[in-house]
Design a protein around this motif. Structure first.
Motif, short mmCIF file in Angstrom:
data_model
loop_
_atom_site.label_atom_id
_atom_site.label_comp_id
_atom_site.label_asym_id
_atom_site.label_seq_id
_atom_site.Cartn_x
_atom_site.Cartn_y
_atom_site.Cartn_z
N ASP A 79 63.80 -12.70 -41.51
CA ASP A 79 65.22 -13.08 -41.64
C ASP A 79 65.87 -13.32 -40.28
O ASP A 79 66.89 -14.01 -40.20
N ASN A 114 72.35 -14.56 -44.59
CA ASN A 114 71.03 -14.90 -45.12
C ASN A 114 70.15 -13.68 -45.37
O ASN A 114 68.93 -13.79 -45.47
N GLY A 157 67.87 -10.84 -46.55
CA GLY A 157 66.92 -10.64 -47.63
C GLY A 157 66.24 -11.88 -48.14
O GLY A 157 65.37 -11.79 -49.01
N LEU A 158 66.58 -13.05 -47.63
CA LEU A 158 65.99 -14.28 -48.15
C LEU A 158 64.48 -14.34 -47.91
O LEU A 158 63.73 -14.86 -48.74
N ALA A 207 73.42 -4.39 -48.45
CA ALA A 207 73.24 -5.81 -48.80
C ALA A 207 71.76 -6.14 -48.97
O ALA A 207 71.36 -6.85 -49.90
N LEU A 208 70.93 -5.61 -48.06
CA LEU A 208 69.49 -5.87 -48.13
C LEU A 208 68.87 -5.23 -49.36
O LEU A 208 68.11 -5.88 -50.10
N LYS A 266 69.80 -7.07 -52.48
CA LYS A 266 69.11 -8.35 -52.58
C LYS A 266 67.68 -8.17 -53.06
O LYS A 266 67.16 -8.97 -53.86
#
Length: 230
Positions: A23, A92, A94-95, A130-131, A134
């Motif tokens: 990431d 962006n 965890g994408l 957030a991570l 996700k």
């Protein structure tokens, strides 16, 4: 040293439980491209992820090694650049991240054997939550710097995690990919396990960290569990 069976296993987050480095590749190199700076190899960025936002700021903007070591006295320019990195990361998050291979099986095994597990990280709660959201990761406890007065390598976060679980520190194992993780575990009285597959800087050697055990892949934890007693 004989192994006592743990009632809980606690993990560092970045570079231990989750491979979050991908990431950051575009975050760092995207900013460097905008500044007209040469792009960095993924591995160069990867080595610094466990060292946090200040380390990535030094890397991205070519600051000297001493810059931002103490954020309380850091120049405003440095703080603004660090926030720029963190803001882009959050957009962006965890994408491209996920468990290191094998950890899904490890977590399933812990839950089947009624061994509790959690995360103790120096990653601020905003980014940690957030991570984890996700990636749909839900441990029994999560301790971030926001929750304590002193971060790792101080043992306070690990001691809080054990207390939150209603356990003694000696009932827990702690797994991390940096000497600060091992120092924190030793100070807390937990079995310390160094994850050599994590974000190890060139020239650093986990063999020198004085960890109680080394693991070279997540599934090695299952072998340690099989060898434990009690």
């Amino acid at each position: 040293m004989s192994l006592s069976r743990p009632k809980a296993i606690l993990f560092d987050l970045d570079g231990t439980l989750v491979d979050t480095a991908p990431d950051f590749y575009d975050v760092v190199n995207g900013l460097r491209k905008e500044l007209g700076k040469p792009l960095l190899a993924d591995e160069t960025i990867r080595e610094q992820v466990s060292n946090g936002g200040a380390a990535l700021t030094r890397l991205t903007f070519d600051h000297p090694d001493h810059a931002g070591r103490d954020l309380a006295s850091a120049a405003q320019e440095f703080l603004d650049q660090r926030q720029q990195i963190l803001d882009r990361y959050l957009q962006n998050i965890g994408l491209l991240s996920g468990y290191f291979p094998g950890f899904a099986e490890v977590i399933t095994t812990l839950e089947q054997q009624d061994i509790r597990w959690g995360i103790v990280t120096n990653k601020p709660r905003l980014y940690t939550e957030a991570l984890l959201a996700k990636l749909a990761i839900t441990g029994d406890v999560v301790v971030c710097p926001d929750d304590v007065t002193k971060s790792k390598p101080h043992p306070e976060p690990l001691l809080k995690a054990a207390a939150d679980l209603g356990l003694q520190a000696t009932d827990c194992w702690y797994v991390g990919d940096h000497i600060r993780d091992i120092d924190a575990a030793r100070a807390a009285g937990m079995l310390s396990i160094a994850a050599t597959f994590g974000y190890i800087e060139a020239g650093d050697h986990p063999d020198n960290w004085q960890a109680d055990r080394l693991i070279h892949q997540p599934l090695d934890l299952l072998s340690l569990l099989q060898a434990s007693h009690g």
